[in-house]
Design a protein around this motif. Structure first.
Motif, PDB file in Angstrom:
ATOM      1  N   ARG A 198       0.899  -1.193   0.127  1.00 45.72           N
ATOM      2  CA  ARG A 198       0.099  -0.309   0.031  1.00 45.72           C
ATOM      3  C   ARG A 198       1.138   1.134   0.078  1.00 45.72           C
ATOM      4  O   ARG A 198       0.519   2.118  -0.544  1.00 45.72           O
ATOM      5  CB  ARG A 198      -0.671  -0.115   1.488  1.00 45.72           C
ATOM      6  N   GLU A 199       2.674   0.955   0.787  1.00 46.41           N
ATOM      7  CA  GLU A 199       3.286   2.071   1.017  1.00 46.41           C
ATOM      8  C   GLU A 199       3.168   2.993  -0.989  1.00 46.41           C
ATOM      9  O   GLU A 199       4.215   4.154  -0.879  1.00 46.41           O
ATOM     10  CB  GLU A 199       3.490   2.393   1.351  1.00 46.41           C
ATOM     11  N   VAL A 200       3.360   1.577  -1.704  1.00 46.09           N
ATOM     12  CA  VAL A 200       3.568   1.866  -3.341  1.00 46.09           C
ATOM     13  C   VAL A 200       2.761   3.459  -3.367  1.00 46.09           C
ATOM     14  O   VAL A 200       2.270   3.228  -3.844  1.00 46.09           O
ATOM     15  CB  VAL A 200       3.620   0.899  -4.332  1.00 46.09           C
ATOM     16  N   ASP A 201       4.128   3.774  -4.908  1.00 42.25           N
ATOM     17  CA  ASP A 201       3.197   4.868  -5.613  1.00 42.25           C
ATOM     18  C   ASP A 201       2.268   4.708  -6.595  1.00 42.25           C
ATOM     19  O   ASP A 201       2.557   4.221  -7.145  1.00 42.25           O
ATOM     20  CB  ASP A 201       4.094   5.871  -6.044  1.00 42.25           C
ATOM     21  N   HIS A 202       1.161   5.101  -6.454  1.00 44.22           N
ATOM     22  CA  HIS A 202       0.328   4.918  -6.947  1.00 44.22           C
ATOM     23  C   HIS A 202       0.237   5.353  -8.434  1.00 44.22           C
ATOM     24  O   HIS A 202       0.071   4.318  -9.165  1.00 44.22           O
ATOM     25  CB  HIS A 202      -1.067   5.396  -6.998  1.00 44.22           C
ATOM     26  N   GLY A 203       1.431   6.161  -9.277  1.00 51.74           N
ATOM     27  CA  GLY A 203       1.676   6.809 -10.037  1.00 51.74           C
ATOM     28  C   GLY A 203       2.097   6.105 -10.970  1.00 51.74           C
ATOM     29  O   GLY A 203       2.104   5.981 -12.258  1.00 51.74           O
ATOM     30  N   LEU A 204       3.309   4.580 -10.125  1.00 47.12           N
ATOM     31  CA  LEU A 204       3.789   4.082 -11.094  1.00 47.12           C
ATOM     32  C   LEU A 204       3.163   3.234 -11.230  1.00 47.12           C
ATOM     33  O   LEU A 204       3.241   2.666 -12.744  1.00 47.12           O
ATOM     34  CB  LEU A 204       5.009   3.571  -9.862  1.00 47.12           C
ATOM     35  N   THR A 258      16.358   0.680  -4.928  1.00 46.85           N
ATOM     36  CA  THR A 258      15.327   1.063  -5.306  1.00 46.85           C
ATOM     37  C   THR A 258      15.101   2.565  -5.894  1.00 46.85           C
ATOM     38  O   THR A 258      14.681   3.054  -6.639  1.00 46.85           O
ATOM     39  CB  THR A 258      13.907   0.472  -4.412  1.00 46.85           C
ATOM     40  N   ARG A 259      16.334   3.199  -4.803  1.00 45.57           N
ATOM     41  CA  ARG A 259      15.934   4.468  -4.662  1.00 45.57           C
ATOM     42  C   ARG A 259      16.284   5.145  -6.222  1.00 45.57           C
ATOM     43  O   ARG A 259      16.740   5.622  -6.810  1.00 45.57           O
ATOM     44  CB  ARG A 259      16.414   5.346  -3.561  1.00 45.57           C
ATOM     45  N   GLN A 284       9.226  -2.786  -5.509  1.00 47.48           N
ATOM     46  CA  GLN A 284       8.961  -1.194  -5.050  1.00 47.48           C
ATOM     47  C   GLN A 284       9.143  -1.210  -3.498  1.00 47.48           C
ATOM     48  O   GLN A 284       8.884  -0.733  -2.572  1.00 47.48           O
ATOM     49  CB  GLN A 284       8.133  -0.158  -5.572  1.00 47.48           C
ATOM     50  N   GLU A 329      -0.147   3.246 -11.927  1.00 44.42           N
ATOM     51  CA  GLU A 329      -0.951   3.972 -13.463  1.00 44.42           C
ATOM     52  C   GLU A 329      -0.361   4.548 -14.596  1.00 44.42           C
ATOM     53  O   GLU A 329      -0.314   4.204 -15.496  1.00 44.42           O
ATOM     54  CB  GLU A 329      -1.385   5.522 -12.524  1.00 44.42           C
TER      55      GLU A 329
END
Length: 222
Positions: free
Chosen positions: A114-120, A219-220, A142, A122
């Motif tokens: 749930r902490e993963v950026d939803h923009g990725l 990851t970064r 991620q 999309e």
């Protein structure tokens, strides 16, 4: 009890504990990881939104998490005997250890994803990525540092569970502590058992923290 008498008992107890924890941890990850992913995908707004499935799975996970391990251990004796052929010994203890830890780990996986950026997500959807692709290429990579951190927490919890299992037919350091430390009033042996458990937990935590730092850096920079 002298050190020469304690050493073989501690060595065997440590091996049995590591055996139980290792195999139950592998089963826990194999079962908890897809379960955690399923909770995210079927939730409201998820890629596979399905309220009925999400509620049913969520209730089962919550019920299993709410049961004290000692009660779960006893309740699973018939199932453990069916699977392994006995409910006594380190191999038999893997069954209740894994069943007790899978719901706990699944919630940690759910939180990590749930902490993963939803923009990725999309962005991959916009490029025509399928749900399996999104899970494999975005969500899991991620969330990997948090999942590894959750795995470390779960393994340490399993060590505590394994010590508890020693009181009801399991082997390992918990069994040795009860038999030789408590029942025979060998305080020195009890202290030695506690020290060994502290060392095992500390080493696992250090390895887990190192893995999280390396994965976070990777990851970064990806």
């Amino acid at each position: 009890m002298t050190w020469s008498e304690m050493q073989p008992l501690l060595s065997q107890g440590t091996l049995d504990t590591l055996y139980m924890v290792l195999w139950s941890a592998l089963v826990t990850v194999a079962g908890g990881l897809p379960l955690g992913v399923l909770l995210v995908l079927t939730d409201k707004g998820g890629l596979l939104q399905n309220t009925a499935v999400n509620k049913v799975v969520g209730v089962i996970v919550n019920i299993c998490r709410s049961l004290p391990f000692i009660i779960l251990l006893i309740a699973l004796i018939p199932f453990t005997t069916f699977v392994v052929g006995t409910f006594i010994g380190p191999t038999a203890m893997i069954v209740p250890l894994a069943i007790g830890a899978i719901p706990f780990f699944a919630r940690l996986v759910e939180t990590a994803i749930r902490e993963v950026d939803h923009g990725l997500v999309e962005a991959v959807q916009a490029m025509g990525g399928s749900i399996p692709t999104i899970v494999r290429k975005v969500l899991l990579p991620q969330a990997l540092p948090s999942i590894v951190s959750g795995t470390t927490t779960t393994v340490i919890a399993l060590i505590g569970y394994s010590a508890m299992a020693g009181a009801v037919g399991g082997e390992g350091l918990g069994s040795k502590a009860v038999t030789y430390g408590f029942q025979r009033f060998e305080n020195g042996f009890m202290i030695a058992t506690v020290v060994v458990l502290i060392v095992i937990v500390t080493v696992i935590q250090l390895i887990g923290d190192l893995a999280v730092r390396l994965l976070t850096r990777k990851t970064r920079t990806a």
